[in-house]
Design a protein around this motif. Sequence first.
Motif, PDB file in Angstrom:
ATOM      1  N   GLY A  29     -20.924  19.271   8.203  1.00  0.00           N
ATOM      2  CA  GLY A  29     -19.655  18.604   8.012  1.00  0.00           C
ATOM      3  C   GLY A  29     -19.137  17.825   9.205  1.00  0.00           C
ATOM      4  N   THR A  30     -19.258  18.385  10.388  1.00  0.00           N
ATOM      5  CA  THR A  30     -18.623  17.746  11.541  1.00  0.00           C
ATOM      6  C   THR A  30     -19.283  16.426  11.912  1.00  0.00           C
ATOM      7  N   ASN A  31     -20.600  16.405  11.971  1.00  0.00           N
ATOM      8  CA  ASN A  31     -21.311  15.221  12.437  1.00  0.00           C
ATOM      9  C   ASN A  31     -21.146  14.042  11.488  1.00  0.00           C
ATOM     10  N   THR A  32     -21.240  14.290  10.186  1.00  0.00           N
ATOM     11  CA  THR A  32     -21.153  13.192   9.226  1.00  0.00           C
ATOM     12  C   THR A  32     -19.753  12.579   9.201  1.00  0.00           C
ATOM     13  N   VAL A  33     -18.721  13.395   9.371  1.00  0.00           N
ATOM     14  CA  VAL A  33     -17.355  12.876   9.409  1.00  0.00           C
ATOM     15  C   VAL A  33     -17.168  11.955  10.608  1.00  0.00           C
ATOM     16  N   VAL A  34     -17.639  12.388  11.768  1.00  0.00           N
ATOM     17  CA  VAL A  34     -17.490  11.583  12.985  1.00  0.00           C
ATOM     18  C   VAL A  34     -18.234  10.261  12.842  1.00  0.00           C
ATOM     19  N   ILE A  35     -19.455  10.295  12.343  1.00  0.00           N
ATOM     20  CA  ILE A  35     -20.241   9.076  12.181  1.00  0.00           C
ATOM     21  C   ILE A  35     -19.550   8.109  11.224  1.00  0.00           C
ATOM     22  N   THR A  36     -19.036   8.618  10.103  1.00  0.00           N
ATOM     23  CA  THR A  36     -18.376   7.747   9.124  1.00  0.00           C
ATOM     24  C   THR A  36     -17.109   7.137   9.690  1.00  0.00           C
ATOM     25  N   LEU A  37     -16.322   7.909  10.437  1.00  0.00           N
ATOM     26  CA  LEU A  37     -15.114   7.361  11.052  1.00  0.00           C
ATOM     27  C   LEU A  37     -15.452   6.298  12.089  1.00  0.00           C
ATOM     28  N   GLU A  38     -16.467   6.533  12.890  1.00  0.00           N
ATOM     29  CA  GLU A  38     -16.883   5.537  13.888  1.00  0.00           C
ATOM     30  C   GLU A  38     -17.257   4.211  13.245  1.00  0.00           C
ATOM     31  N   TRP A  39     -18.092   4.294  12.205  1.00  0.00           N
ATOM     32  CA  TRP A  39     -18.514   3.063  11.542  1.00  0.00           C
ATOM     33  C   TRP A  39     -17.334   2.373  10.851  1.00  0.00           C
ATOM     34  N   SER A  40     -16.449   3.156  10.227  1.00  0.00           N
ATOM     35  CA  SER A  40     -15.301   2.563   9.532  1.00  0.00           C
ATOM     36  C   SER A  40     -14.406   1.804  10.497  1.00  0.00           C
ATOM     37  N   LEU A  83       1.316   9.620   6.735  1.00  0.00           N
ATOM     38  CA  LEU A  83       0.426   9.675   5.579  1.00  0.00           C
ATOM     39  C   LEU A  83       0.061  11.122   5.260  1.00  0.00           C
ATOM     40  N   ASP A  84      -0.026  11.431   3.979  1.00  0.00           N
ATOM     41  CA  ASP A  84      -0.398  12.761   3.516  1.00  0.00           C
ATOM     42  C   ASP A  84      -1.573  12.634   2.551  1.00  0.00           C
ATOM     43  N   GLU A  85      -2.316  13.720   2.380  1.00  0.00           N
ATOM     44  CA  GLU A  85      -3.478  13.670   1.478  1.00  0.00           C
ATOM     45  C   GLU A  85      -3.088  13.302   0.056  1.00  0.00           C
ATOM     46  N   THR A  86      -1.871  13.673  -0.363  1.00  0.00           N
ATOM     47  CA  THR A  86      -1.452  13.344  -1.724  1.00  0.00           C
ATOM     48  C   THR A  86      -1.274  11.839  -1.919  1.00  0.00           C
ATOM     49  N   ASP A  87      -1.178  11.081  -0.813  1.00  0.00           N
ATOM     50  CA  ASP A  87      -1.051   9.620  -0.907  1.00  0.00           C
ATOM     51  C   ASP A  87      -2.385   8.932  -1.158  1.00  0.00           C
ATOM     52  N   LEU A  88      -3.478   9.606  -0.842  1.00  0.00           N
ATOM     53  CA  LEU A  88      -4.783   8.939  -0.836  1.00  0.00           C
ATOM     54  C   LEU A  88      -5.165   8.296  -2.171  1.00  0.00           C
ATOM     55  N   LEU A  96     -14.244  17.169   0.219  1.00  0.00           N
ATOM     56  CA  LEU A  96     -13.635  17.452   1.512  1.00  0.00           C
ATOM     57  C   LEU A  96     -13.867  16.301   2.478  1.00  0.00           C
ATOM     58  N   GLY A  97     -15.100  15.798   2.535  1.00  0.00           N
ATOM     59  CA  GLY A  97     -15.410  14.696   3.433  1.00  0.00           C
ATOM     60  C   GLY A  97     -14.576  13.464   3.146  1.00  0.00           C
ATOM     61  N   GLN A  98     -14.393  13.143   1.860  1.00  0.00           N
ATOM     62  CA  GLN A  98     -13.615  11.957   1.512  1.00  0.00           C
ATOM     63  C   GLN A  98     -12.142  12.138   1.842  1.00  0.00           C
ATOM     64  N   ARG A  99     -11.617  13.342   1.621  1.00  0.00           N
ATOM     65  CA  ARG A  99     -10.222  13.605   1.996  1.00  0.00           C
ATOM     66  C   ARG A  99     -10.020  13.486   3.503  1.00  0.00           C
ATOM     67  N   PHE A 100     -10.908  14.113   4.246  1.00  0.00           N
ATOM     68  CA  PHE A 100     -10.785  14.160   5.705  1.00  0.00           C
ATOM     69  C   PHE A 100     -10.884  12.757   6.299  1.00  0.00           C
ATOM     70  N   VAL A 101     -11.910  12.024   5.910  1.00  0.00           N
ATOM     71  CA  VAL A 101     -12.089  10.674   6.441  1.00  0.00           C
ATOM     72  C   VAL A 101     -10.921   9.779   6.038  1.00  0.00           C
ATOM     73  N   GLY A 102     -10.488   9.875   4.771  1.00  0.00           N
ATOM     74  CA  GLY A 102      -9.378   9.039   4.310  1.00  0.00           C
ATOM     75  C   GLY A 102      -8.100   9.304   5.076  1.00  0.00           C
ATOM     76  N   LEU A 103      -7.776  10.588   5.279  1.00  0.00           N
ATOM     77  CA  LEU A 103      -6.541  10.933   5.990  1.00  0.00           C
ATOM     78  C   LEU A 103      -6.611  10.523   7.452  1.00  0.00           C
ATOM     79  N   ALA A 104      -7.732  10.773   8.098  1.00  0.00           N
ATOM     80  CA  ALA A 104      -7.855  10.428   9.523  1.00  0.00           C
ATOM     81  C   ALA A 104      -7.823   8.916   9.734  1.00  0.00           C
TER      82      ALA A 104
END
Length: 499
Positions: free
Chosen positions: A299-310, A338-343, A438-446
């Motif tokens: 979970g941790t590595n893929t989230v960081v990579i996706t945020l970096e590229w985004s 922003l809150d997760e319910t907004d996504l 979880l990954g989509q929520r986390f990346v979207g919120l961050a």
Amino acid sequence: MFTMEFVDFYLATFLLLTFAIVKLLHHTRHKDVNLPPSPPTLPILGHLHLLKEPFNRSLLALSQKHGPIFSLRLGSRLAVVASSPSVVKECFTKNDIVFANRPFFWIGKYIGYDYTTLGSSPYGDHWRNLRRICKLEIFSTSRLNSSSSIRSEEIKELLQKLYFTCSDDDLVKVELKPMLSKLAYDVTMRMIAGKQYMGKPEAIRLHNLIKQLLKVGISPNTGDFFPFLLWADFQGYKKRVVKLTREMDGLLQGLIDEHRRNKEENTMLTHLLCLQESQAQYYTDQIIKGIIQDMLLGGTNTVVITLEWSISHLLNNSNTLQKSKSELDFHVGHDRLLDETDLPKLRYLQNVISETLRLNPAVPLLVPHVSSDHCNILGYDIPKDTMLLVNAWAIQRDPEVWDEATSFKPERFENGRIEGCKMMPFGLGRRSCPGMDLGQRFVGLALGSLIQCFEWRRVSVKKIDMTEGKGLNLPKAEPLEALCKARDITNKLLSCPEG
């Protein structure tokens, strides 16, 4: 008197010749099998000499010569490579059960707790039970909703640190990867154990071990293709992995023991230890450690990579960044974070993430599958124990599938997410990633929070270099640096005392 070097040399030579004879007999036995096309091969090595990093690009080059499905001899292993939606569809529809297994790579014996984790275990009752646990106890909608405050709190802490760094009128240069890495680790650890661990020596050591194990675990190991090299352990690979995994196991056991003593409430470990009380023979500490480790490594590595590229894509496309910011201002406003319910309302932000996952999937080659029986794909014979490599990166950039395939265009997703065999950043079939939501929520919120609270600019007039790094994961080759300044609305949203 024989020296150890002399013995090692002749032992290696003997094993190499034995291996060559076995491979020759194996190849002769299967010479009438209608395998997919294949490049010319070398003795012993097979096609390993053709694979250069990054592997997704070298496999794309081979598919352009030999077609959307081709076969490779990788030392002692036979592999087929799928590089088109039609091939992938055959693999994960009518042949999904056949390809539901993972190859027994040596690393799974240690990192995978002797092939008992969700990622490494063979398809069967144990794997199905682990999958059910993950779906119900970890990644269900109710569990994700109950842990949403953890993600919000940790992201707010990151925003506040950035705010006190960038609250002046001038743009300030920041390096994002260390902050994103800490964020992903802190969120995951709080979801697992219910409290922050960063700052404690054992937590820092665990974070460092995760990085080391990821580096070792995603790097191809020659022993998986030449078993005699693994047995001999000439380069000390096995010794290094054993040392790392033993240390990791000790830290995870300490985490479980501490949680068992303190009886923390409403955490992932709480639910797993409750299951252990009712079914102690199955839910052993080893099974629980395997689940925790999968979350930390996967979970941790893929989230960081996706945020970096985004973020990199947004910095290179100022109009897209402005459009994302306007959407946030309209749907969320200036009076709250922003809150997760907004996504679900932020369709354009979701399109930005989808387009990032299309162009830069964190795992460009899906985690390998292996056939449990003989099967047929598009008329080709696929023997039992054949490894399947899916070049998701190539398919998601295929000009026959996508218009302007290599351009960053979030608008292509305006009519909804493209599913199936054209888009597979989280894998396909039975072994697809259970943590996708979880990954989509986390990346979207961050990502949305960073856009809502700060102005972002490139450090240089030139566009950010989008060259990927090497290995089986695809981080950026160059560190991500950006110029950052708090927006006017951020003064109201984050102007509380630091800490």
